[in-house]
Scaffold this active site. Structure first.
Site, mmCIF file in Angstrom:
data_model
loop_
_atom_site.group_PDB
_atom_site.id
_atom_site.type_symbol
_atom_site.label_atom_id
_atom_site.label_comp_id
_atom_site.label_asym_id
_atom_site.label_seq_id
_atom_site.Cartn_x
_atom_site.Cartn_y
_atom_site.Cartn_z
ATOM 1 N N ASN A 10 0.807 -1.340 -0.003
ATOM 2 C CA ASN A 10 0.019 -0.114 -0.028
ATOM 3 C C ASN A 10 0.807 1.119 -0.011
ATOM 4 O OD1 ASN A 10 -1.367 2.189 0.835
ATOM 5 N ND2 ASN A 10 -3.182 0.892 1.529
ATOM 6 N N ASP A 12 -0.117 4.529 -0.172
ATOM 7 C CA ASP A 12 -0.730 5.688 0.429
ATOM 8 C C ASP A 12 0.100 6.672 1.035
ATOM 9 O OD1 ASP A 12 -3.497 4.141 2.077
ATOM 10 O OD2 ASP A 12 -3.045 4.390 0.125
ATOM 11 N N HIS A 13 0.908 6.378 1.871
ATOM 12 C CA HIS A 13 1.675 7.358 2.723
ATOM 13 C C HIS A 13 3.066 7.780 2.111
ATOM 14 C CE1 HIS A 13 -1.295 6.997 5.620
ATOM 15 N NE2 HIS A 13 -1.217 5.554 5.682
ATOM 16 N N ARG A 21 4.022 19.073 1.776
ATOM 17 C CA ARG A 21 4.512 20.172 1.215
ATOM 18 C C ARG A 21 3.995 20.699 -0.148
ATOM 19 N NH1 ARG A 21 9.910 21.965 2.291
ATOM 20 N NH2 ARG A 21 9.748 21.348 4.316
ATOM 21 N N HIS A 46 -5.421 3.640 -1.380
ATOM 22 C CA HIS A 46 -6.837 3.934 -0.711
ATOM 23 C C HIS A 46 -7.261 5.561 -1.231
ATOM 24 C CE1 HIS A 46 -9.269 4.143 3.017
ATOM 25 N NE2 HIS A 46 -10.260 4.460 1.946
ATOM 26 N N ARG A 48 -9.380 8.134 -0.782
ATOM 27 C CA ARG A 48 -10.162 8.327 0.442
ATOM 28 C C ARG A 48 -11.081 9.640 -0.031
ATOM 29 N NH1 ARG A 48 -10.067 8.055 6.128
ATOM 30 N NH2 ARG A 48 -8.617 6.281 6.789
ATOM 31 N N ARG A 52 -6.786 12.877 1.470
ATOM 32 C CA ARG A 52 -5.815 13.174 2.247
ATOM 33 C C ARG A 52 -4.448 12.877 1.756
ATOM 34 N NH1 ARG A 52 -7.295 10.304 7.777
ATOM 35 N NH2 ARG A 52 -9.152 11.166 7.335
ATOM 36 N N HIS A 53 -4.154 11.577 0.907
ATOM 37 C CA HIS A 53 -3.194 11.203 0.682
ATOM 38 C C HIS A 53 -3.260 10.640 -0.926
ATOM 39 C CE1 HIS A 53 -4.904 7.401 1.851
ATOM 40 N NE2 HIS A 53 -4.697 7.476 2.959
ATOM 41 N N GLU A 73 -8.653 0.792 -2.850
ATOM 42 C CA GLU A 73 -9.545 0.748 -1.718
ATOM 43 C C GLU A 73 -10.320 1.933 -1.670
ATOM 44 O OE1 GLU A 73 -6.832 0.436 1.448
ATOM 45 O OE2 GLU A 73 -6.959 -1.446 1.701
ATOM 46 N N THR A 103 -6.773 6.948 11.258
ATOM 47 C CA THR A 103 -6.672 5.893 10.165
ATOM 48 C C THR A 103 -7.775 5.039 10.257
ATOM 49 O OG1 THR A 103 -5.253 4.154 9.704
ATOM 50 C CG2 THR A 103 -5.521 4.659 11.755
ATOM 51 N N THR A 104 -8.055 3.963 9.526
ATOM 52 C CA THR A 104 -9.088 3.319 9.358
ATOM 53 C C THR A 104 -9.183 2.624 10.875
ATOM 54 O OG1 THR A 104 -8.627 2.663 7.113
ATOM 55 C CG2 THR A 104 -10.158 1.279 8.228
ATOM 56 N N GLU A 154 -11.248 -9.119 3.636
ATOM 57 C CA GLU A 154 -9.726 -8.624 4.139
ATOM 58 C C GLU A 154 -9.890 -8.419 5.679
ATOM 59 O OE1 GLU A 154 -7.230 -6.138 1.897
ATOM 60 O OE2 GLU A 154 -6.199 -5.230 3.923
ATOM 61 N N HIS A 197 -3.663 -4.033 7.913
ATOM 62 C CA HIS A 197 -3.580 -2.669 8.704
ATOM 63 C C HIS A 197 -2.918 -2.870 9.899
ATOM 64 C CE1 HIS A 197 -5.380 1.079 9.340
ATOM 65 N NE2 HIS A 197 -5.081 0.941 10.605
ATOM 66 N N GLY A 198 -1.883 -2.174 9.665
ATOM 67 C CA GLY A 198 -1.015 -1.859 10.908
ATOM 68 C C GLY A 198 0.174 -2.855 11.086
ATOM 69 N N GLY A 219 1.320 -1.412 4.278
ATOM 70 C CA GLY A 219 1.723 -0.007 3.637
ATOM 71 C C GLY A 219 2.422 0.887 4.569
ATOM 72 N N HIS A 220 1.665 1.305 5.851
ATOM 73 C CA HIS A 220 2.104 2.296 6.679
ATOM 74 C C HIS A 220 3.716 1.852 7.048
ATOM 75 C CE1 HIS A 220 2.715 4.665 10.313
ATOM 76 N NE2 HIS A 220 2.517 5.622 9.572
HETATM 77 C C1 LIG Z 1 -8.117 -0.335 4.987
HETATM 78 C C2 LIG Z 1 -6.653 0.008 5.575
HETATM 79 O O1 LIG Z 1 -6.508 -0.597 6.424
HETATM 80 C C3 LIG Z 1 -5.677 0.736 4.811
HETATM 81 O O2 LIG Z 1 -5.425 0.121 3.633
HETATM 82 C C4 LIG Z 1 -6.284 1.973 4.685
HETATM 83 O O3 LIG Z 1 -5.250 2.448 3.546
HETATM 84 C C5 LIG Z 1 -5.747 2.896 5.499
HETATM 85 O O4 LIG Z 1 -5.962 4.159 5.108
HETATM 86 P P1 LIG Z 1 -5.185 5.201 6.137
HETATM 87 O O5 LIG Z 1 -3.582 4.721 5.852
HETATM 88 O O6 LIG Z 1 -5.541 6.546 5.483
HETATM 89 O O7 LIG Z 1 -5.537 4.958 7.495
HETATM 90 N N1 LIG Z 2 -5.861 -2.734 3.729
HETATM 91 C C1 LIG Z 2 -4.625 -2.699 4.740
HETATM 92 C C2 LIG Z 2 -3.668 -1.634 3.806
HETATM 93 O O1 LIG Z 2 -3.734 -1.825 2.432
HETATM 94 C C3 LIG Z 2 -2.428 -1.138 4.476
HETATM 95 O O2 LIG Z 2 -2.657 -0.844 5.690
HETATM 96 P P1 LIG Z 2 -1.568 -0.116 6.562
HETATM 97 O O3 LIG Z 2 -0.208 -1.335 6.616
HETATM 98 O O4 LIG Z 2 -0.949 1.069 5.719
HETATM 99 O O5 LIG Z 2 -1.871 0.116 7.879
#
Ligand SMILES: CC(=O)[C@@H](O)[C@H](O)COP(=O)(O)O
Ligand SMILES: NCC(=O)COP(=O)(O)O
Length: 247
Positions: A10, A12-13, A21, A46, A48, A52-53, A73, A103-104, A154, A197-198, A219-220
């Site tokens: 993922n 997103d970040h 910036r 994702h 959103r 936001r990202h 997503e 976050t979700t 998921e 997630h996480g 992702g994160h």
């Molecule tokens: C659904 C999920 O857990 C993540 O894939 C989602 O992308 C979380 O979005 P944020 O990183 O914006 O919380």
């Molecule tokens: N659906 C979970 C995802 O795509 C990644 O979540 P995270 O690792 O960014 O918390």
């Protein structure tokens, strides 16, 4: 080598860093291509409602630029449905969204919204997308996901990860047991089972060890580790831990 469990990265970040910036860099597409090169089995992004990202143009560029599957997503809204149909991703994962959330926070309440979600996902399925429901481990959510015709669930691993980092070992292990049970139930209903997630290097192994799980979306923590070791190396290390958990 056939992989027993897929890794969806993922990105997103990367967009969070870019938007901080208002520059054109770092590019989410560049990160996705690096992840593809490093052996990611898919890319998750994702879009959103509050952008936001990830932004709409990111999704278009990812779909155009990637060779590996794109997992889109999104919230189950009319706007997102329209964008998803125009983007034609390989997969669509419906997630709950609250504007004020950082976050979700939880899984989608599929059981409480069954009729609407059945109608919502019909055109997405007809367009050939693999439709996934991002849910908690509650049996009613798993059963409802199968009932509405989703192909995948998921499982939300955020609470399991939070309990681990809070040092609440007994509660963490109980959450893990519930996730293990949910994976079995989902598979018995013919659903493909994913989780995410996480997840971090430290928490991934027990989740990857759940035999019914076919894919992890992470992702994160990968982007965080990439700040220090580079994205390719972070993906290699996550994959190593996932494969070791399955050995
Ligand atoms: C659904 C999920 O857990 C993540 O894939 C989602 O992308 C979380 O979005 P944020 O990183 O914006 O919380
Ligand atoms: N659906 C979970 C995802 O795509 C990644 O979540 P995270 O690792 O960014 O918390």
């Amino acid at each position: 080598m056939t992989r027993s469990i897929r890794l969806g990265v993922n990105i997103d970040h990367v967009a969070t860093l870019r938007n901080a910036r208002g520059t054109a860099y770092p590019s989410p597409l560049r990160a996705a291509l690096l992840a593809q090169e490093a052996g990611a089995d898919g890319i998750t992004a994702h879009l959103r409602e509050d952008r936001r990202h990830i932004r709409d143009t990111d999704m278009t560029e990812l779909k155009k630029g990637l060779k590996i599957p794109l997992n889109f997503e999104m919230a189950a809204t009319e706007e997102m449905g329209r964008i998803a149909l125009a983007t034609k991703p390989h997969a669509i994962c419906l997630v709950p969204e609250k504007r004020q959330e950082r976050t979700t926070e939880g899984g989608l309440d599929v059981a409480g919204d069954q009729a609407r979600l059945t109608a919502f996902i019909t055109p997405l399925r007809q367009a050939g997308a693999r439709v996934s429901m991002f849910v908690g481990h509650q049996p009613r959510q798993i059963e409802a996901s199968a009932a509405i015709g989703a192909a995948v669930v998921e499982l939300h691993t955020g609470h399991y990860c939070d309990l681990h980092y809070a040092g609440k070992v007994a509660e963490r292990d109980a959450e893990l047991a519930a996730l293990q049970k949910a994976a079995k139930l989902a598979a018995s209903l013919g659903l493909e089972v994913h989780a995410g997630h996480g997840l971090t290097f430290e928490t991934v192994a027990p989740i990857a060890a759940i035999p019914e799980i076919a894919e992890l979306n992470i992702g994160h923590a990968l982007i965080a580790e990439a700040v220090f070791m580079g994205l390719g190396a972070a993906i290699d290390e996550m994959r190593r831990r996932m494969d070791a958990a399955r050995a």
